[in-house]
Each structure stands twice: as structure tokens, then as C-alpha cells.
Design an enzyme around this catalytic site. Structure first.
Site, PDB file in Angstrom:
ATOM      1  N   ASN A  25       9.182   4.787   2.873  1.00 30.91           N
ATOM      2  CA  ASN A  25       9.043   4.384   4.266  1.00 30.91           C
ATOM      3  C   ASN A  25      10.382   3.763   4.679  1.00 30.91           C
ATOM      4  O   ASN A  25      11.133   3.267   3.846  1.00 30.91           O
ATOM      5  CB  ASN A  25       7.987   3.282   4.396  1.00 30.91           C
ATOM      6  CG  ASN A  25       6.588   3.772   4.131  1.00 30.91           C
ATOM      7  OD1 ASN A  25       6.260   4.124   3.015  1.00 30.91           O
ATOM      8  ND2 ASN A  25       5.763   3.786   5.144  1.00 30.91           N
TER       9      ASN A  25
ATOM     10  N   HIS B 201       8.702   7.597   7.662  1.00 27.07           N
ATOM     11  CA  HIS B 201       9.339   7.661   6.349  1.00 27.07           C
ATOM     12  C   HIS B 201      10.778   8.090   6.612  1.00 27.07           C
ATOM     13  O   HIS B 201      11.097   8.596   7.690  1.00 27.07           O
ATOM     14  CB  HIS B 201       8.572   8.624   5.434  1.00 27.07           C
ATOM     15  CG  HIS B 201       7.248   8.050   4.998  1.00 27.07           C
ATOM     16  ND1 HIS B 201       6.988   7.650   3.711  1.00 27.07           N
ATOM     17  CD2 HIS B 201       6.114   7.780   5.692  1.00 27.07           C
ATOM     18  CE1 HIS B 201       5.758   7.164   3.629  1.00 27.07           C
ATOM     19  NE2 HIS B 201       5.201   7.236   4.822  1.00 27.07           N
TER      20      HIS B 201
ATOM     21  N   ARG C 103       0.834  -1.210   0.000  1.00 31.27           N
ATOM     22  CA  ARG C 103       0.000   0.000   0.000  1.00 31.27           C
ATOM     23  C   ARG C 103       0.873   1.267   0.000  1.00 31.27           C
ATOM     24  O   ARG C 103       1.031   1.914  -1.034  1.00 31.27           O
ATOM     25  CB  ARG C 103      -0.951  -0.025   1.214  1.00 31.27           C
ATOM     26  CG  ARG C 103      -2.113   0.970   1.140  1.00 31.27           C
ATOM     27  CD  ARG C 103      -1.754   2.387   1.512  1.00 31.27           C
ATOM     28  NE  ARG C 103      -1.220   2.499   2.871  1.00 31.27           N
ATOM     29  CZ  ARG C 103      -0.702   3.631   3.347  1.00 31.27           C
ATOM     30  NH1 ARG C 103      -0.666   4.720   2.610  1.00 31.27           N
ATOM     31  NH2 ARG C 103      -0.201   3.681   4.572  1.00 31.27           N
ATOM     32  N   ASP C 104       1.503   1.576   1.114  1.00 27.07           N
ATOM     33  CA  ASP C 104       2.285   2.819   1.170  1.00 27.07           C
ATOM     34  C   ASP C 104       3.466   2.738   0.208  1.00 27.07           C
ATOM     35  O   ASP C 104       3.870   3.742  -0.391  1.00 27.07           O
ATOM     36  CB  ASP C 104       2.792   3.065   2.604  1.00 27.07           C
ATOM     37  CG  ASP C 104       2.908   4.539   2.956  1.00 27.07           C
ATOM     38  OD1 ASP C 104       2.651   5.382   2.087  1.00 27.07           O
ATOM     39  OD2 ASP C 104       3.260   4.848   4.109  1.00 27.07           O
TER      40      ASP C 104
ATOM     41  N   HIS D 125       5.210   5.242  12.505  1.00 21.74           N
ATOM     42  CA  HIS D 125       5.165   5.088  11.038  1.00 21.74           C
ATOM     43  C   HIS D 125       6.132   6.118  10.466  1.00 21.74           C
ATOM     44  O   HIS D 125       5.781   7.280  10.270  1.00 21.74           O
ATOM     45  CB  HIS D 125       3.726   5.320  10.569  1.00 21.74           C
ATOM     46  CG  HIS D 125       3.517   5.266   9.083  1.00 21.74           C
ATOM     47  ND1 HIS D 125       2.847   4.231   8.455  1.00 21.74           N
ATOM     48  CD2 HIS D 125       3.852   6.136   8.091  1.00 21.74           C
ATOM     49  CE1 HIS D 125       2.794   4.469   7.149  1.00 21.74           C
ATOM     50  NE2 HIS D 125       3.392   5.626   6.903  1.00 21.74           N
TER      51      HIS D 125
ATOM     52  N   CYS E 160       3.824   9.478  -0.381  1.00 27.79           N
ATOM     53  CA  CYS E 160       2.414   9.806  -0.483  1.00 27.79           C
ATOM     54  C   CYS E 160       2.255  10.783  -1.630  1.00 27.79           C
ATOM     55  O   CYS E 160       2.966  11.792  -1.691  1.00 27.79           O
ATOM     56  CB  CYS E 160       1.915  10.430   0.820  1.00 27.79           C
ATOM     57  SG  CYS E 160       0.237  11.067   0.698  1.00 27.79           S
TER      58      CYS E 160
HETATM   59  P1  HMG Z   1     -13.587  13.998  -2.773  1.00 27.36           P
HETATM   60  O1  HMG Z   1     -13.291  14.358  -4.192  1.00 27.36           O
HETATM   61  O2  HMG Z   1     -13.731  15.097  -1.784  1.00 27.36           O
HETATM   62  O3  HMG Z   1     -14.854  13.059  -2.570  1.00 27.36           O
HETATM   63  O4  HMG Z   1     -12.451  12.992  -2.285  1.00 27.36           O
HETATM   64  P2  HMG Z   1     -16.095  12.707  -3.410  1.00 27.36           P
HETATM   65  O5  HMG Z   1     -16.996  12.015  -2.444  1.00 27.36           O
HETATM   66  O6  HMG Z   1     -16.587  13.924  -4.141  1.00 27.36           O
HETATM   67  O7  HMG Z   1     -15.551  11.643  -4.452  1.00 27.36           O
HETATM   68  C1  HMG Z   1     -14.828  11.950  -5.623  1.00 27.36           C
HETATM   69  C2  HMG Z   1     -14.966  10.795  -6.600  1.00 27.36           C
HETATM   70  O8  HMG Z   1     -14.367   9.614  -6.048  1.00 27.36           O
HETATM   71  C3  HMG Z   1     -16.419  10.429  -6.868  1.00 27.36           C
HETATM   72  O9  HMG Z   1     -16.465   9.868  -8.171  1.00 27.36           O
HETATM   73  C4  HMG Z   1     -16.673   9.331  -5.865  1.00 27.36           C
HETATM   74  O10 HMG Z   1     -17.695   8.484  -6.249  1.00 27.36           O
HETATM   75  C5  HMG Z   1     -15.358   8.610  -5.817  1.00 27.36           C
HETATM   76  P3  HMG Z   1     -17.275  10.613  -9.334  1.00 27.36           P
HETATM   77  O11 HMG Z   1     -18.653  10.775  -8.804  1.00 27.36           O
HETATM   78  O12 HMG Z   1     -16.560  11.936  -9.531  1.00 27.36           O
HETATM   79  O13 HMG Z   1     -17.137   9.686 -10.484  1.00 27.36           O
HETATM   80  N1  HMG Z   1     -15.064   7.993  -4.514  1.00 27.36           N
HETATM   81  C6  HMG Z   1     -14.608   6.748  -4.361  1.00 27.36           C
HETATM   82  N2  HMG Z   1     -14.312   5.789  -5.255  1.00 27.36           N
HETATM   83  C7  HMG Z   1     -13.862   4.620  -4.757  1.00 27.36           C
HETATM   84  N3  HMG Z   1     -13.660   4.385  -3.438  1.00 27.36           N
HETATM   85  C8  HMG Z   1     -13.929   5.330  -2.524  1.00 27.36           C
HETATM   86  C9  HMG Z   1     -14.435   6.575  -2.992  1.00 27.36           C
HETATM   87  N4  HMG Z   1     -14.778   7.705  -2.363  1.00 27.36           N
HETATM   88  C10 HMG Z   1     -15.170   8.568  -3.307  1.00 27.36           C
HETATM   89  N5  HMG Z   1     -13.716   5.091  -1.231  1.00 27.36           N
HETATM   90  C11 HMG Z   1     -11.604  11.233  -0.882  1.00 27.36           C
HETATM   91  C12 HMG Z   1     -12.392  12.518  -0.954  1.00 27.36           C
HETATM   92  C13 HMG Z   1     -11.309  10.938   0.555  1.00 27.36           C
HETATM   93  C14 HMG Z   1     -12.441  10.106  -1.521  1.00 27.36           C
HETATM   94  C15 HMG Z   1     -10.281  11.439  -1.712  1.00 27.36           C
HETATM   95  O14 HMG Z   1      -9.669  12.598  -1.264  1.00 27.36           O
HETATM   96  C16 HMG Z   1      -9.319  10.286  -1.575  1.00 27.36           C
HETATM   97  O15 HMG Z   1      -9.600   9.186  -2.029  1.00 27.36           O
HETATM   98  N6  HMG Z   1      -8.139  10.533  -0.965  1.00 27.36           N
HETATM   99  C17 HMG Z   1      -7.178   9.486  -0.703  1.00 27.36           C
HETATM  100  C18 HMG Z   1      -5.775  10.024  -0.812  1.00 27.36           C
HETATM  101  C19 HMG Z   1      -4.803   8.926  -0.472  1.00 27.36           C
HETATM  102  O16 HMG Z   1      -5.073   7.742  -0.651  1.00 27.36           O
HETATM  103  N7  HMG Z   1      -3.609   9.313   0.046  1.00 27.36           N
HETATM  104  C20 HMG Z   1      -2.591   8.371   0.404  1.00 27.36           C
HETATM  105  C21 HMG Z   1      -2.936   7.570   1.635  1.00 27.36           C
HETATM  106  S1  HMG Z   1      -2.628   8.430   3.165  1.00 27.36           S
HETATM  107  C22 HMG Z   1      -0.943   8.207   3.431  1.00 27.36           C
HETATM  108  O17 HMG Z   1      -0.238   7.734   2.589  1.00 27.36           O
HETATM  109  C23 HMG Z   1      -0.374   8.557   4.788  1.00 27.36           C
HETATM  110  C24 HMG Z   1      -0.053   7.314   5.643  1.00 27.36           C
HETATM  111  O18 HMG Z   1       0.859   6.444   4.997  1.00 27.36           O
HETATM  112  C25 HMG Z   1       0.537   7.751   6.997  1.00 27.36           C
HETATM  113  C26 HMG Z   1       1.695   8.766   6.824  1.00 27.36           C
HETATM  114  O19 HMG Z   1       2.709   8.433   6.159  1.00 27.36           O
HETATM  115  O20 HMG Z   1       1.528   9.868   7.346  1.00 27.36           O
HETATM  116  C27 HMG Z   1      -1.322   6.502   5.948  1.00 27.36           C
HETATM  117 MG    MG Z   2       2.994   6.705   4.987  1.00 29.08          MG
END
Ligand code: HMG
Ligand code: MG
Length: 292
Positions: free
Chosen positions: A247, A207, A13-14, A205, A238
């Protein structure tokens, strides 16, 4: 008997989410299977986020359907909202994770809402996960530094960590998203968080952009943490955190922990094979580019 540490494997994932070239589903499955063979108790296997936001993670359900599940390993996934949770449950995950941030700017960029909105959004998700008997982990990003706001106040981290715990997250993983944490800033952050939550409920966690992740893990061990997230081959980043490199490499974490007399239960030869495979998935990577 040696004190135990749980190493939570993040590479599927990450590790992979930040790769721009699409990685074949079969390769993701092979990576997870190699990691299972190394004996990890937990592997973050997929992410049920919007495919518009993170296209690389769009095949999560297929990955989960095709892996060989090892008894004793929990296969986990990120779920930003109810829709993600429902897809993850349908794919048969063992555990999910919600993710918030200690920085308003990062919260906006990463999940398109404020910190308070994100916490409110997680409420119904927590209820549905509890009804399905699936544990929920909580992440706090930017626990020392933010790519948009710079240094983050330890109290801001403690506030979000406590809020996630109050929502029902069994564990809070403290993310140094851009790998800028130092032993000093990590220690100050942990002091504030441990004021609110027991060290046993926390995970680190890290990086490794700044090359200090192993030192930061040592500081966390001294504070009582016994769960650390890491990514085989040091893959990671990310897409919404510019400059976030890999990471901390799982093989480096396991070697350090075992040298300290802490038991991880990981088969290091099998881990080395998984790490080699993971690195080969990253186009243009060089063997020598890994110690980070
Ligand atoms: P949004 O644009 O505000 O939300 O995104 P929305 O509800 O308007 O959805 C946009 C579109 O996505 C729509 O499609 C939804 O249906 C669809 P459209 O109608 O335009 O065709 N949608 C989805 N599709 C599939 N699965 C879903 C889903 N939700 C909505 N679950 C949202 C808000 C949260 C969805 C978006 O911002 C998002 O997906 N963000 C994720 C970003 C991400 O994955 N970042 C990396 C992970 S975090 C990380 O790496 C940090 C970590 O490792 C810890 C660290 O290192 O600090 C964990
Ligand atoms: Mg991370």
C-alpha cells in the site's frame, strides 16, 4: 483553518496479510499500539476471514483483546460474511468492512463467489451490523486494473460502489489493488463513481506498485475525496492479487498532505517509529526498499 483529511491506517491488516512468515501476535499488538500513539482515528486491526484462505490473520480476536485502545481511535476489521461479522463483534471491533470487486475474476479468486453473490451475502451481515450499531465500510477492489482481466471499466466500479452504498455502507473505499492506476485511469474511474455517489462518501485505497499512488491521491483530492487508506512503512499486498506490492506508505501520504496545507492530526515522529517497527516485521526488508 486547514482542510482536514482522514488517513485510515491499514498496516496491521492490509500490510501484514500478505506476509507468508507468521508474525507473532505480540508484534501485531505492538504495531497497533504504536499506531494508536501516532493519533490515527481509524486503524484496520484485523481480518475475520477464513484462516484457510489467509492464515496470517487467524489471530484477529487475540490482537483485538490485547491492544491498548486509545479513546478517539476506531479499531476496525474486514468481515467477508456473517460468521466473520459475529467473530468481529465478539472481539469488540468499532467498525467492520465488507469487500467486493469490480472484476468478476478477482471476486472469484479472492472470496470464491461472483460479484452479485457477494452483494447478496452482505445483506444479512449489514442487518446484523446495524442491529449492533456498528458502522460498515465497503471496499471495491480492482477499480482501475485487475490482475486477471486487465483494465476495468469505470462503469463497473460505479455499479458496485453504488450497490454497496445502497446496502448501507457509510463509505466506499476504492481500491487500486495492484497499484497500476494512473492519474488518467483514476480520474476516469472517479468521474463515473461520482456520477452516482457524493465524493464525501468515497475513500481512496492505493497500492503503489507502479509508483503513482501519491499522484493518484492528488487526483482524488481534486475530485473532493478526503479519506485515504495507507500503510505505515509501505507494507501490503493481497494474497489473491499476484504482483500487488505495498500500500502507499502512510508517512509519505501524511508528508504530502501536510505540505499541501491539509491537516491530518497525525504525530509524524510517532508515525515514523511505527513505520520503522512495521518494516522490521517484514523479513529481509531493506531500508532503501521503501519508497514505493
Ligand atoms: P469459501 O471456501 O467459499 O467458504 O470461502 P466456505 O463457507 O466454504 O468456508 C471455507 C472454510 O472457511 C470453512 O471451514 C468455513 O467454516 C471457514 P471448513 O468447514 O472447511 O473447516 N470460514 C471461516 N472461518 C473463519 N472466519 C470466517 C469464515 N468463513 C468461512 N469468516 C470466504 C469464502 C469469503 C470465507 C474466503 O474466500 C475468504 O475468507 N476470503 C478472504 C480473502 C482475503 O482475506 N483477501 C484479502 C482481503 S481483500 C483485500 O486485501 C483488498 C483490499 O485491501 C482493497 C484493495 O486493495 O483492493 C480490501
Ligand atoms: Mg488493499
Amino acid at each position: 483553518m486547514a482542510d482536514k483529511v482522514l488517513v485510515f491506517e491499514m498496516s496491521p491488516r492490509d500490510g501484514l496479510q500478505n506476509e507468508t512468515a507468521m508474525i507473532a501476535t505480540a508484534d501485531k499488538v505492538a504495531l497497533v499500539d504504536l499506531l494508536s500513539a501516532a493519533g490515527f482515528a481509524k486503524i484496520e486491526t484485523a481480518s475475520f476471514v477464513s484462516p484457510k484462505w489467509v492464515p496470517q490473520m487467524a489471530d484477529g480476536a487475540e490482537v483485538l483483546a490485547r491492544i491498548t485502545r486509545r479513546p478517539g481511535t476506531a479499531y476496525t476489521a474486514l468481515t467477508p460474511n456473517l460468521r466473520g461479522l459475529e467473530a468481529a463483534l465478539a472481539a469488540g471491533v468499532d467498525e467492520v468492512a465488507v469487500f467486493a470487486a469490480a472484476s468478476e475474476s478477482f471476486s472469484r479468486r479472492n472470496i470464491n463467489c461472483s460479484i452479485a453473490e457477494s452483494l447478496a451475502r452482505f445483506g444479512p451481515l449489514m442487518e446484523e451490523a446495524a442491529a449492533a450499531d456498528v458502522p460498515v465500510r465497503g471496499y471495491v477492489s480492482c477499480v482501475t486494473d485487475c490482475p486477471y482481466e486487465g483494465r476495468i471499466a469505470p462503469e463497473a466500479v460505479a455499479h458496485v460502489a453504488a450497490a454497496l452504498a445502497a446496502l448501507g455502507c457509510y463509505e466506499i473505499s476504492l481500491g487500486d489493488t495492484i497499484g497500476q492506476g494512473t492519474p488518467e485511469t483514476v480520474n476516469a474511474m472517479l468521474e463515473a463513481v461520482i456520477d452516482r455517489l457524493p465524493a464525501e462518501q468515497l475513500a481512496g485505497h492505493f497500492h503503489d506498485t507502479g509508483g503513482r499512488a501519491l499522484e493518484n491521491i492528488r487526483v482524488s483530492l481534486a475530485r473532493g475525496l478526503r479519506v485515504f487508506d495507507a500503510s505505515a512503512g509501505g507494507l501490503g499486498g493481497c494474497p489473491y492479487a499476484p504482483g500487488a506490492r505495498g500500500n502507499v506508505a502512510t508517512e509519505a501520504v501524511v508528508a504530502m498532505l501536510e505540505a499541501e496545507g491539509l491537516a491530518t492530526g497525525i504525530d509524524r515522529e510517532a508515525l515514523a517509529a511505527a513505520a520503522r517497527f512495521a518494516r522490521a516485521l517484514r523479513p529481509g526488508d531493506q531500508e532503501g526498499d521503501l519508497e514505493r
